[in-house]
Design a protein around this motif. Sequence first.
Motif, mmCIF file in Angstrom:
data_model
loop_
_atom_site.group_PDB
_atom_site.id
_atom_site.type_symbol
_atom_site.label_atom_id
_atom_site.label_comp_id
_atom_site.label_asym_id
_atom_site.label_seq_id
_atom_site.Cartn_x
_atom_site.Cartn_y
_atom_site.Cartn_z
ATOM 1 N N GLU A 7 95.557 73.714 0.647
ATOM 2 C CA GLU A 7 95.900 75.003 0.045
ATOM 3 C C GLU A 7 96.598 75.930 1.029
ATOM 4 O OE1 GLU A 7 92.238 76.633 -1.308
ATOM 5 O OE2 GLU A 7 91.967 75.039 -2.785
ATOM 6 N N ARG A 8 96.240 75.839 2.289
ATOM 7 C CA ARG A 8 96.739 76.788 3.289
ATOM 8 C C ARG A 8 97.276 76.049 4.492
ATOM 9 N NH1 ARG A 8 91.870 79.680 1.403
ATOM 10 N NH2 ARG A 8 90.530 78.249 2.540
ATOM 11 N N LYS A 9 98.414 76.528 5.004
ATOM 12 C CA LYS A 9 98.967 75.906 6.216
ATOM 13 C C LYS A 9 98.134 76.265 7.428
ATOM 14 C CE LYS A 9 103.713 75.449 4.711
ATOM 15 N NZ LYS A 9 105.083 75.924 4.860
ATOM 16 N N LYS A 10 97.612 77.471 7.413
ATOM 17 C CA LYS A 10 96.736 77.903 8.500
ATOM 18 C C LYS A 10 95.349 78.186 7.934
ATOM 19 C CE LYS A 10 100.335 80.324 11.078
ATOM 20 N NZ LYS A 10 100.650 81.684 11.588
ATOM 21 N N PRO A 11 94.327 77.938 8.727
ATOM 22 C CA PRO A 11 92.958 78.097 8.230
ATOM 23 C C PRO A 11 92.471 79.553 8.241
ATOM 24 C CG PRO A 11 92.904 77.438 10.521
ATOM 25 C CD PRO A 11 94.360 77.475 10.131
ATOM 26 N N ASN A 12 91.418 79.785 7.520
ATOM 27 C CA ASN A 12 90.654 81.026 7.651
ATOM 28 C C ASN A 12 89.290 80.666 8.222
ATOM 29 O OD1 ASN A 12 92.526 82.840 6.421
ATOM 30 N ND2 ASN A 12 91.898 82.077 4.411
ATOM 31 N N ILE A 13 88.914 81.395 9.269
ATOM 32 C CA ILE A 13 87.614 81.169 9.901
ATOM 33 C C ILE A 13 86.776 82.433 9.750
ATOM 34 C CG2 ILE A 13 86.410 80.647 12.069
ATOM 35 C CD1 ILE A 13 88.975 79.309 13.073
ATOM 36 N N GLU A 32 93.637 85.566 20.408
ATOM 37 C CA GLU A 32 94.657 85.534 21.461
ATOM 38 C C GLU A 32 95.083 84.118 21.815
ATOM 39 O OE1 GLU A 32 92.852 87.727 24.679
ATOM 40 O OE2 GLU A 32 92.798 89.557 23.452
ATOM 41 N N SER A 33 94.167 83.161 21.679
ATOM 42 C CA SER A 33 94.533 81.802 22.088
ATOM 43 C C SER A 33 94.906 80.895 20.910
ATOM 44 C CB SER A 33 93.422 81.180 22.929
ATOM 45 O OG SER A 33 92.236 81.158 22.189
ATOM 46 N N THR A 34 95.042 81.485 19.726
ATOM 47 C CA THR A 34 95.536 80.727 18.567
ATOM 48 C C THR A 34 96.586 81.623 17.903
ATOM 49 O OG1 THR A 34 93.882 81.746 17.121
ATOM 50 C CG2 THR A 34 93.304 79.611 18.086
ATOM 51 N N ASP A 35 97.106 81.216 16.755
ATOM 52 C CA ASP A 35 97.999 82.136 16.047
ATOM 53 C C ASP A 35 97.267 82.759 14.853
ATOM 54 O OD1 ASP A 35 97.810 79.846 14.604
ATOM 55 O OD2 ASP A 35 99.979 79.561 14.348
ATOM 56 N N LEU A 36 95.951 82.898 15.011
ATOM 57 C CA LEU A 36 95.156 83.468 13.924
ATOM 58 C C LEU A 36 94.976 84.974 14.132
ATOM 59 C CD1 LEU A 36 92.447 80.659 13.699
ATOM 60 C CD2 LEU A 36 94.583 80.856 12.392
ATOM 61 N N PHE A 37 94.928 85.700 13.026
ATOM 62 C CA PHE A 37 94.857 87.149 13.039
ATOM 63 C C PHE A 37 93.412 87.620 12.896
ATOM 64 C CE2 PHE A 37 95.144 91.139 10.473
ATOM 65 C CZ PHE A 37 95.751 91.928 11.436
ATOM 66 N N HIS A 38 92.984 88.489 13.824
ATOM 67 C CA HIS A 38 91.597 88.963 13.815
ATOM 68 C C HIS A 38 91.408 90.130 12.845
ATOM 69 C CE1 HIS A 38 88.271 91.267 16.265
ATOM 70 N NE2 HIS A 38 87.788 90.751 15.154
ATOM 71 N N ILE A 166 87.222 76.574 18.929
ATOM 72 C CA ILE A 166 88.016 77.154 17.836
ATOM 73 C C ILE A 166 89.489 76.756 17.981
ATOM 74 C CG2 ILE A 166 88.877 79.318 16.833
ATOM 75 C CD1 ILE A 166 86.096 80.544 17.572
ATOM 76 N N GLU A 167 89.988 76.849 19.216
ATOM 77 C CA GLU A 167 91.379 76.448 19.497
ATOM 78 C C GLU A 167 91.646 75.020 19.041
ATOM 79 O OE1 GLU A 167 93.527 76.885 23.520
ATOM 80 O OE2 GLU A 167 91.534 77.781 23.798
ATOM 81 N N TYR A 173 93.461 71.445 12.385
ATOM 82 C CA TYR A 173 93.695 71.893 11.008
ATOM 83 C C TYR A 173 95.188 71.908 10.701
ATOM 84 C CZ TYR A 173 93.557 74.634 6.731
ATOM 85 O OH TYR A 173 93.699 75.057 5.435
ATOM 86 N N SER A 174 95.978 72.518 11.604
ATOM 87 C CA SER A 174 97.424 72.625 11.329
ATOM 88 C C SER A 174 98.095 71.259 11.332
ATOM 89 C CB SER A 174 98.148 73.539 12.319
ATOM 90 O OG SER A 174 97.258 74.121 13.199
ATOM 91 N N CYS A 175 97.564 70.313 12.122
ATOM 92 C CA CYS A 175 98.131 68.957 12.112
ATOM 93 C C CYS A 175 97.928 68.278 10.762
ATOM 94 C CB CYS A 175 97.491 68.095 13.190
ATOM 95 S SG CYS A 175 97.926 68.605 14.843
#
Length: 179
Positions: A7-13, A32-38, A166-167, A173-175
Motif C-alpha cells: 500500500e505504501r512505498k514508505k512505512p509508518n512506524i 535523522e537517519s532515515t527519510d521518515l518524518f517525525h 529502525i534504520e 521495507y523500501s526494498c
Amino acid sequence: SEQRTQERKKPNILITGTPGTGKTTLSQLASESTDLFHINVGELVKEKSLHQGFDHEFQSWILDDDKLVDELEETLSNGGNIVDFHSCEVFPERWFDLVLVLRTDNTILFDRLKDRGYSQKKITENIDSEIFQVILEEARESYPAEIVVELRSNTIEDMQSNVTRIEEWAHKYSCFANQ
Ligand code: ADP
Ligand code: MN
C-alpha cells in the motif's frame, strides 16, 4: 503483512510507551537517519487544539480522537512517518507497519520523570503504568502481534541500537515495497 507493504512505498512506524521512556529522543534520531518524518503527536495536539480542554486532575489535555485522526489521515496514508505518542489505541490499525513499545526500568524512569519536574502523583501514575505494562497491553490489543515489538530504552547504547534497528528495518521495507 505483504498487503500492507504494497500500500505504501514508505512505512509508518508508531513509537509508543510510558512518558519518559525515550520516544521523542528516539523518534528524532531515527528520523535523522532515515527519510521518515517525525510527528510528535503531543505537540500537534497542543498546536492544533486537537483536544477538548485541559484535565486539571490529571494535568493533561483531553484528546479529541476524531480531530486527531482527521488531522493525520492524509499524511499517514502517504506513508513515511514516525508517529511519537504515549498512547496507541486512538489510531487506526491500518496506519502502521511497525509498532515499537519502549520500556524502561523503574528506577531509571523515576529519575527521568523527576528531572522533568513531574509531581509525585504524576510520577507514581507513570511508574505504575510502566510496571503494569499498560501501553504494551494496549499495543497488543490494538495491532497485529507480528508488528508489535518491545524495545528496551534504559541506556544510550539501547538508544543507539534502537536507531540502527529502525534504520535497517526501514531500509528492508523500501526494498520490498512496490516501486
Ligand atoms: P518521551 O518522549 O518518551 O517522554 P524523551 O525522549 O523526552 O521521552 O526522554 C526523556 C528523557 O530521557 C530525556 O532527557 C532523554 O534524553 C532521556 N532518555 C531517553 N531515552 C534514553 C535512553 N535510552 N538512555 C538514556 N537516556 C534516555
Ligand atoms: Mn515525548
